[in-house]
Enzyme design. Structure first.
Site, PDB file in Angstrom:
ATOM      1  N   TRP A 169      36.254  40.177  49.246  1.00 55.10           N
ATOM      2  CA  TRP A 169      35.667  40.845  50.562  1.00 55.10           C
ATOM      3  C   TRP A 169      34.589  41.291  50.159  1.00 55.10           C
ATOM      4  CZ3 TRP A 169      40.623  39.544  49.915  1.00 55.10           C
ATOM      5  CH2 TRP A 169      41.599  39.644  50.937  1.00 55.10           C
ATOM      6  N   ILE A 203      35.085  33.392  49.550  1.00 57.25           N
ATOM      7  CA  ILE A 203      34.360  34.638  49.867  1.00 57.25           C
ATOM      8  C   ILE A 203      34.608  35.142  51.254  1.00 57.25           C
ATOM      9  CG2 ILE A 203      32.059  35.524  50.003  1.00 57.25           C
ATOM     10  CD1 ILE A 203      31.536  32.915  47.830  1.00 57.25           C
ATOM     11  N   LYS A 204      34.873  36.172  51.509  1.00 59.73           N
ATOM     12  CA  LYS A 204      34.995  36.641  52.912  1.00 59.73           C
ATOM     13  C   LYS A 204      33.913  37.580  53.198  1.00 59.73           C
ATOM     14  CE  LYS A 204      37.868  39.668  55.732  1.00 59.73           C
ATOM     15  NZ  LYS A 204      38.822  40.974  55.642  1.00 59.73           N
ATOM     16  N   VAL A 205      33.250  37.197  54.248  1.00 58.85           N
ATOM     17  CA  VAL A 205      32.145  38.214  54.747  1.00 58.85           C
ATOM     18  C   VAL A 205      32.169  38.233  56.373  1.00 58.85           C
ATOM     19  CG1 VAL A 205      30.516  37.588  53.110  1.00 58.85           C
ATOM     20  CG2 VAL A 205      30.636  35.921  55.053  1.00 58.85           C
TER      21      VAL A 205
END
Length: 307
Positions: A169, A203-205
């Site tokens: 995150w 990938i967390k955005v």
């Protein structure tokens, strides 16, 4: 295994068969299995925001088992949560859905201009609970960011050695970043790239806006005429920032919004080539029938894009 999933796995050539198997478990589970798209239910908000702020609007959500059932019934690819929530249901729902252990967390009992995270779980915990991977938050922009980068480097090394996937995150925050800058396109793309460089498989955005925070970056965006006018263009740019699309990038759902607002964002993610969504408050803060309806609509959009 579909060609799409096989192609995604080929991006992670340095990983061992165990890690690739767990990535495949994520990509081959649920309603979107085989499409290369992901919808994950994350429930770390009780720790991060407090139980009443997180669950009072839908009281059954105080029970950890509710979230396992919501993720399973809706056809999510995975369910992510801190140690306590996973321990409360991992035995009862063993094998029913891939699990991700959130191994660091932070609370909001103090107003911190430069937030940090505490280590609240371990690779050993993830293995004991049968998880496919670990989740870890970093705050690019915080004065504590370098310590967080060092922590995830060590955790990622251990996780990969034991065949687990690594999900980061990457949420820009800090005293030198404005509120608008936290989701500005230049900062969001930079944060996603940092997560990729730190070894994340996924990938967390947050959803990026057209705001540009850094003047040095603004000059490049204007000179090179990088298209950021629409949400689809901004999503495409963030994905490009992650090794030209050779890392899985998914986007946060954020605070509770109307169904129409959520679905408009999902269409933007789909149009920009995003790999999916991680939808927490916009799902579990709704009553279960409404949550299932919204998640069904989200997955319909992603499934149609890959048909």
């Amino acid at each position: 295994m579909t060609d799409r999933v096989r192609g995604i796995l080929s991006w992670y050539g340095s990983d061992n068969p165990g890690t690739l198997t767990n990535l495949a478990r994520l990509l081959n589970h649920g309603r979107l299995a085989g499409t290369g798209k992901l919808v994950i239910l994350p429930v770390d908000q009780g720790f991060e925001h407090g139980p009443a702020r997180s669950f009072a609007s839908n009281p059954p959500a105080y029970d950890p088992r509710y979230h396992f059932e919501l993720a399973i019934e809706s056809g999510c690819n995975a369910y992510a949560a801190p140690l306590g929530f996973l321990e409360a249901g991992a035995r009862d729902y063993a094998g029913a859905i891939p699990l991700i252990l959130k191994v660091n967390d932070h609370d909001l009992l103090h107003d911190e201009k430069d937030p940090h995270q505490a280590l609240t779980g371990s690779v050993a915990d993830a293995l004991r609970l049968g998880c496919v991977g670990i989740g870890f938050t970093i705050y690019p922009g915080s004065m504590h960011r370098l310590e967080m980068y060092s922590q995830i480097r060590a955790h990622a090394e251990e996780a990969k050695r034991h065949g687990l996937a690594v999900i980061i995150w990457s949420y820009p925050r800090g005293s030198e970043i404005s509120k608008a800058g936290e989701t500005g396109i230049d900062v969001c793309g930079y944060a996603a790239h940092l997560a990729a460089q730190l070894g994340a498989h996924i990938i967390k955005v947050k959803i990026p806006t057209a705001h540009i925070e850094q003047e040095a970056a603004r000059k490049v965006y204007e000179k090179e005429e990088i298209p950021i006018g629409t949400l689809g263009e901004r999503i495409r740019h963030v994905v490009q920032c992650c090794f030209n699309g050779r890392r899985i990038v998914i986007f946060s759902g954020g605070p509770a919004e109307s169904d129409a607002e959520v679905l408009d964002e999902i269409r933007g993610v789909q149009a920009g080539g995003g790999f999916g969504s991680i939808i927490g408050r916009n799902s579990f803060q709704r009553k279960k029938p409404q949550a299932l309806k919204l998640l069904d609509s989200i997955m319909t959009i992603y499934a149609a894009a890959e048909a």
